[in-house]
Motif scaffolding. Structure first.
Motif, PDB file in Angstrom:
ATOM      1  N   ALA A   3       0.847  -1.186   0.000  1.00  0.00           N
ATOM      2  CA  ALA A   3       0.000   0.000   0.000  1.00  0.00           C
ATOM      3  C   ALA A   3       0.887   1.243   0.000  1.00  0.00           C
ATOM      4  CB  ALA A   3      -0.917  -0.007   1.226  1.00  0.00           C
ATOM      5  N   HIS A   4       0.266   2.404  -0.074  1.00  0.00           N
ATOM      6  CA  HIS A   4       1.025   3.653  -0.101  1.00  0.00           C
ATOM      7  C   HIS A   4       0.084   4.797   0.224  1.00  0.00           C
ATOM      8  CE1 HIS A   4      -0.736   3.857  -4.145  1.00  0.00           C
ATOM      9  NE2 HIS A   4      -0.248   2.639  -4.324  1.00  0.00           N
ATOM     10  N   THR A   5       0.611   6.002   0.222  1.00  0.00           N
ATOM     11  CA  THR A   5      -0.191   7.145   0.661  1.00  0.00           C
ATOM     12  C   THR A   5      -1.317   7.490  -0.317  1.00  0.00           C
ATOM     13  OG1 THR A   5       1.465   8.635  -0.324  1.00  0.00           O
ATOM     14  CG2 THR A   5       1.667   8.167   2.040  1.00  0.00           C
ATOM     15  N   ARG A   6      -1.311   6.916  -1.507  1.00  0.00           N
ATOM     16  CA  ARG A   6      -2.399   7.158  -2.460  1.00  0.00           C
ATOM     17  C   ARG A   6      -3.378   5.971  -2.533  1.00  0.00           C
ATOM     18  NH1 ARG A   6      -0.538   9.911  -7.971  1.00  0.00           N
ATOM     19  NH2 ARG A   6      -2.787  10.273  -7.978  1.00  0.00           N
ATOM     20  N   THR A   7      -3.199   5.011  -1.648  1.00  0.00           N
ATOM     21  CA  THR A   7      -4.119   3.874  -1.589  1.00  0.00           C
ATOM     22  C   THR A   7      -5.500   4.335  -1.130  1.00  0.00           C
ATOM     23  OG1 THR A   7      -2.349   2.294  -1.121  1.00  0.00           O
ATOM     24  CG2 THR A   7      -4.563   1.663  -0.435  1.00  0.00           C
ATOM     25  N   ALA A   8      -6.542   3.925  -1.852  1.00  0.00           N
ATOM     26  CA  ALA A   8      -7.902   4.246  -1.441  1.00  0.00           C
ATOM     27  C   ALA A   8      -8.220   3.501  -0.147  1.00  0.00           C
ATOM     28  CB  ALA A   8      -8.888   3.841  -2.541  1.00  0.00           C
TER      29      ALA A   8
ATOM     30  N   VAL B  32      -7.184  -1.022   4.585  1.00  0.00           N
ATOM     31  CA  VAL B  32      -6.151  -1.950   4.128  1.00  0.00           C
ATOM     32  C   VAL B  32      -5.195  -2.279   5.276  1.00  0.00           C
ATOM     33  CG1 VAL B  32      -4.192  -2.245   2.553  1.00  0.00           C
ATOM     34  CG2 VAL B  32      -6.304  -1.196   1.727  1.00  0.00           C
ATOM     35  N   CYS B  33      -4.773  -1.270   6.001  1.00  0.00           N
ATOM     36  CA  CYS B  33      -3.824  -1.500   7.095  1.00  0.00           C
ATOM     37  C   CYS B  33      -4.430  -2.351   8.209  1.00  0.00           C
ATOM     38  CB  CYS B  33      -3.358  -0.158   7.664  1.00  0.00           C
ATOM     39  SG  CYS B  33      -2.267   0.778   6.561  1.00  0.00           S
ATOM     40  N   ARG B  34      -5.706  -2.188   8.463  1.00  0.00           N
ATOM     41  CA  ARG B  34      -6.345  -2.920   9.570  1.00  0.00           C
ATOM     42  C   ARG B  34      -6.485  -4.415   9.280  1.00  0.00           C
ATOM     43  NH1 ARG B  34      -8.639  -0.367  13.919  1.00  0.00           N
ATOM     44  NH2 ARG B  34     -10.084  -2.120  14.200  1.00  0.00           N
ATOM     45  N   ARG B  35      -6.228  -4.827   8.046  1.00  0.00           N
ATOM     46  CA  ARG B  35      -6.223  -6.254   7.734  1.00  0.00           C
ATOM     47  C   ARG B  35      -4.957  -6.948   8.225  1.00  0.00           C
ATOM     48  NH1 ARG B  35      -7.263  -5.136   1.956  1.00  0.00           N
ATOM     49  NH2 ARG B  35      -5.302  -6.236   1.587  1.00  0.00           N
ATOM     50  N   ALA B  36      -3.944  -6.169   8.513  1.00  0.00           N
ATOM     51  CA  ALA B  36      -2.604  -6.725   8.700  1.00  0.00           C
ATOM     52  C   ALA B  36      -2.412  -7.396  10.050  1.00  0.00           C
ATOM     53  CB  ALA B  36      -1.560  -5.621   8.531  1.00  0.00           C
ATOM     54  N   ASP B  37      -1.826  -8.595  10.004  1.00  0.00           N
ATOM     55  CA  ASP B  37      -1.237  -9.188  11.211  1.00  0.00           C
ATOM     56  C   ASP B  37       0.086  -8.499  11.517  1.00  0.00           C
ATOM     57  OD1 ASP B  37      -3.209 -11.351  11.439  1.00  0.00           O
ATOM     58  OD2 ASP B  37      -2.249 -12.176   9.656  1.00  0.00           O
TER      59      ASP B  37
ATOM     60  N   GLU C 236      -5.895   4.274  14.773  1.00  0.00           N
ATOM     61  CA  GLU C 236      -7.103   3.683  14.186  1.00  0.00           C
ATOM     62  C   GLU C 236      -6.816   2.867  12.929  1.00  0.00           C
ATOM     63  OE1 GLU C 236      -6.853   8.021  12.747  1.00  0.00           O
ATOM     64  OE2 GLU C 236      -6.569   6.927  14.637  1.00  0.00           O
ATOM     65  N   MET C 237      -5.593   2.946  12.407  1.00  0.00           N
ATOM     66  CA  MET C 237      -5.204   2.176  11.230  1.00  0.00           C
ATOM     67  C   MET C 237      -4.658   0.793  11.603  1.00  0.00           C
ATOM     68  SD  MET C 237      -3.338   5.324   9.210  1.00  0.00           S
ATOM     69  CE  MET C 237      -2.993   4.450   7.695  1.00  0.00           C
ATOM     70  N   VAL C 238      -4.495   0.530  12.882  1.00  0.00           N
ATOM     71  CA  VAL C 238      -3.848  -0.698  13.349  1.00  0.00           C
ATOM     72  C   VAL C 238      -4.874  -1.599  14.029  1.00  0.00           C
ATOM     73  CG1 VAL C 238      -2.055  -1.653  14.844  1.00  0.00           C
ATOM     74  CG2 VAL C 238      -1.669   0.516  13.649  1.00  0.00           C
TER      75      VAL C 238
END
Length: 291
Positions: free
Chosen positions: A198-203, A208-213, A228-230
């Protein structure tokens, strides 16, 4: 919840001691002492600090090390001539050209001029290609440091969902390659993970980040990853090194420590690991070149 600290300084010291023991055994067996030549052009204060730290780490681990300091007015031809001399020097197993370079010099041309066998930063297209197909000659230093920071702290990425925020050639893309690949004898730092870049232009970057283990922040934007992104209980690795109001800050907001299970600090997280992996690569280069 208070996140466990992923201490790159402590782990780096442990791994540097391992390198030092291998270097001592190598020299005692009558083999060549691994040697790293660093080249710095101009007066960038941060670059000089980085090179000084790398030089000290090499010396402490028993490696031979040289620093070539050139003025900011150095021409591309002059720098390429120095690289050619280092390529031909049998005492030099690794060559590090510190970036950034002055604007009159084509960085890509200089990085391509380093012979791939001595490219311990793993920037040459040949080494990037070998990494991409799962048969790395060397691993790029910062991604390799991230791998060990995770694996040696008990957070093996195998089977996990990993999100990397950042798509640079130095961190984001090579780390994604490593973590997505199958772990084999030829590729021991393969992650066997499911990886999203992902990147700073990711919708909807937050979703997306909250899916991450495992969430790796390598965007080069101060505090871009907020609590809130974690996802609660995720492991977060902060690769950012940004200057903000005279202070070194990462890409991860301080509040993430209250949400994550583990978090690497800035400073003292990935940075020391990057230097450590440079030593690992220089030793590997000596073994590759001289046996």
């Amino acid at each position: 919840m208070t996140a466990t600290r992923l201490d790159g300084k402590a782990l780096g010291q442990t791994m540097r001691a391992e390198v030092a023991a291998e270097v001592a055994a190598r020299v005692a067996a009558g083999k060549s002492r691994p040697g790293l030549a660093a080249v710095i052009v101009g007066d960038n204060p941060a670059s000089h600090v980085y090179v000084r730290n790398k030089h000290k780490a090499c010396t402490d681990a028993g490696l031979a090390t040289w620093v070539h300091t050139l003025p900011a007015t150095t021409t591309q031809a002059e720098l390429l001539a120095l690289v050619a001399r280092l390529n031909a020097d049998p005492a030099v197993h690794g060559i590090l050209v510190q970036l950034p370079l002055p604007k009159q010099i084509d960085e890509d041309a200089v990085l391509r001029a380093v012979t791939p066998a001595k490219d311990v930063d793993c920037f040459h297209p040949e080494n990037v290609g070998l990494l991409a197909v799962g048969h790395p000659r060397y691993y790029p230093c910062t991604p390799h440091g991230v791998f060990h920071l995770l694996a040696r702290n008990g957070f093996d990425p195998a089977g996990k969902e990993v999100v990397i925020v950042g798509r640079s050639n130095i961190v984001g893309k090579p780390l994604a390659l490593m973590l997505a690949q199958k772990r084999t004898a030829a590729n021991p730092a393969g992650g066997d993970a499911t990886v999203t870049i992902a990147h700073t232009r990711t919708a909807d970057l937050t979703a997306v980040c909250r899916r991450a283990d495992i969430l790796v922040a390598a965007a080069g934007v101060p505090r871009v990853v907020t609590p809130e992104m974690v996802r609660p209980g995720a492991v977060v690795v902060d690769v950012g090194t940004n200057s903000m109001d005279g202070k070194l800050v990462g890409d991860v907001h301080e509040g993430v420590a209250a949400v994550a299970a583990a978090l690497s600090p800035v400073p003292g997280g990935v940075g020391p690991m990057t230097i450590t992996m440079l030593l690992v690569n220089t030793l590997a280069a000596a073994e590759h070149i001289d046996g």
